[in-house]
Scaffold this motif. Structure first.
Motif, PDB file in Angstrom:
ATOM      1  N   ASP A 245     -79.129  -3.906 -33.441  1.00  0.00           N
ATOM      2  CA  ASP A 245     -78.329  -5.221 -32.558  1.00  0.00           C
ATOM      3  C   ASP A 245     -76.839  -4.835 -32.062  1.00  0.00           C
ATOM      4  O   ASP A 245     -76.646  -5.218 -31.140  1.00  0.00           O
ATOM      5  CB  ASP A 245     -78.361  -6.485 -33.717  1.00  0.00           C
ATOM      6  N   VAL A 246     -76.115  -4.181 -33.225  1.00  0.00           N
ATOM      7  CA  VAL A 246     -74.761  -3.681 -32.654  1.00  0.00           C
ATOM      8  C   VAL A 246     -74.866  -2.654 -31.654  1.00  0.00           C
ATOM      9  O   VAL A 246     -74.062  -2.734 -30.579  1.00  0.00           O
ATOM     10  CB  VAL A 246     -73.847  -3.225 -33.800  1.00  0.00           C
ATOM     11  N   ALA A 247     -75.984  -1.777 -31.468  1.00  0.00           N
ATOM     12  CA  ALA A 247     -76.030  -0.773 -30.597  1.00  0.00           C
ATOM     13  C   ALA A 247     -76.389  -1.411 -29.287  1.00  0.00           C
ATOM     14  O   ALA A 247     -75.935  -0.874 -28.342  1.00  0.00           O
ATOM     15  CB  ALA A 247     -77.094   0.316 -31.022  1.00  0.00           C
ATOM     16  N   ARG A 248     -77.161  -2.637 -29.312  1.00  0.00           N
ATOM     17  CA  ARG A 248     -77.665  -3.022 -28.120  1.00  0.00           C
ATOM     18  C   ARG A 248     -76.558  -3.906 -27.549  1.00  0.00           C
ATOM     19  O   ARG A 248     -76.390  -4.092 -26.163  1.00  0.00           O
ATOM     20  CB  ARG A 248     -78.690  -4.314 -28.237  1.00  0.00           C
ATOM     21  N   ARG A 249     -75.592  -4.250 -28.305  1.00  0.00           N
ATOM     22  CA  ARG A 249     -74.425  -5.007 -27.555  1.00  0.00           C
ATOM     23  C   ARG A 249     -73.276  -4.215 -27.058  1.00  0.00           C
ATOM     24  O   ARG A 249     -72.364  -4.717 -26.204  1.00  0.00           O
ATOM     25  CB  ARG A 249     -73.924  -5.856 -28.878  1.00  0.00           C
ATOM     26  N   ILE A 250     -73.182  -2.888 -27.427  1.00  0.00           N
ATOM     27  CA  ILE A 250     -72.127  -2.022 -26.972  1.00  0.00           C
ATOM     28  C   ILE A 250     -72.657  -1.258 -25.869  1.00  0.00           C
ATOM     29  O   ILE A 250     -73.777  -0.545 -25.848  1.00  0.00           O
ATOM     30  CB  ILE A 250     -71.599  -1.204 -28.119  1.00  0.00           C
ATOM     31  N   PRO A 251     -71.972  -1.373 -24.461  1.00  0.00           N
ATOM     32  CA  PRO A 251     -72.492  -0.865 -23.342  1.00  0.00           C
ATOM     33  C   PRO A 251     -72.625   0.886 -23.705  1.00  0.00           C
ATOM     34  O   PRO A 251     -71.678   1.498 -24.133  1.00  0.00           O
ATOM     35  CB  PRO A 251     -71.722  -1.251 -22.233  1.00  0.00           C
TER      36      PRO A 251
END
Length: 286
Positions: A245-251
């Protein structure tokens, strides 16, 4: 000054002055904003300021926990930052560490890379959001971006490792195994417990309060810093789905998963961890 371990036999609850084999690092103390910060470096490591990487440890760990990253030290200037054992009451530990990293007393270059693990990942995120122009690259290990993305039972269990004797003697080995996983070597478990027992209950509670109040999820989309996330698939504190989820949120963020690793992959699976982190950091610090 190089700290040398006199006793070659690791114990789960060593004395504070005992350093485990492989964890002997050069220690420098810097006075930053009125508090002592321990900075560990590798003997004969790179002095290339343009390749500076500041490594931020987990909740009760010291920068010494990054000792298994030694193979990268010849190519990267690794500064293993350890928050003060007692941060001033005028600030929360998170606020103090972010402000200290930015302060001239820290002696850091104008721009550098950040590598943060667990609580250290939260500090790294807070610093990057506040000073994006100073961060060249970001590596998040077992990222803590929100308390909603952390298993509270595991967080509570981790506090047992910091309790006074004899409680620590009873529970510390179990807690260290939970955090490190079955592949964490005895020296690594001993290092976790040795350092954690130096932290006062008050300082621990203040850091836990920071974790419980953290919520950086909404700000992650603002990050424009090259980001690598390294996650152990068997992490019981920060589940893999939360790291995704964190990876998806950081461009543009990249996620690498170590299937057999737990919460401390740089200690338990250093070869794979160093390969991912080293390639990424060298790419963005060249």
């Amino acid at each position: 000054m190089l700290e040398i371990l006199n006793s070659p036999r690791p114990r789960f609850v060593p004395e504070p002055e005992e350093i485990q084999p492989g964890y002997e690092l050069r220690l420098e103390e810097r006075q930053v904003r009125g508090a002592a910060v321990r900075l560990f470096t590798f003997p004969n490591g790179s002095e290339d300021v343009a390749r500076t990487v500041v490594c931020l440890p987990g909740l009760g760990a010291s920068g010494r926990s990054f000792a298994p990253m030694a193979p990268l030290a010849s190519h990267l200037r690794l500064l293993l930052w350890t928050p003060a054992l007692r941060t001033p009451m005028t600030h929360s530990p998170l606020e103090w560490n972010v402000a200290s990293l930015a302060h001239p007393d820290a002696g850091l270059p104008e721009r550098f890379a950040l590598l943060g693990s667990s609580f250290g990942s939260m500090v790294a995120l807070a610093f990057t959001l506040a000073y994006p122009e100073r961060v060249r690259a970001l590596v998040l290990v077992s990222p803590v971006a929100s308390v909603h993305r952390v298993r509270r039972w595991a967080l509570s269990l981790s506090t047992l490792v910091r309790m006074p004797k004899p409680f620590a003697y009873l529970f510390a080995p179990t807690v260290a195994r939970v955090l490190g996983g079955q592949h964490l070597p005895p020296e690594g478990r001993a290092e976790i417990v040795r350092e954690a027992r130096r932290l006062s209950p008050l300082e621990l509670l203040r850091r836990l309060k920071d974790v419980l109040a953290a919520d950086y999820l909404a700000g992650l989309e603002q990050l424009r810093v090259p980001t690598l996330i390294i996650q152990g698939a068997r992490d019981t504190l920060v589940p893999l789905r939360y790291a995704r989820d964190v990876a998806r949120r950081i461009p543009g963020a990249r996620l690498e998963v170590l299937r057999e690793a737990s919460h401390l992959p740089y200690m338990s699976h250093s070869q794979a961890f160093n390969a991912f982190a080293g390639d990424f950091l060298l790419q963005h610090l060249s």
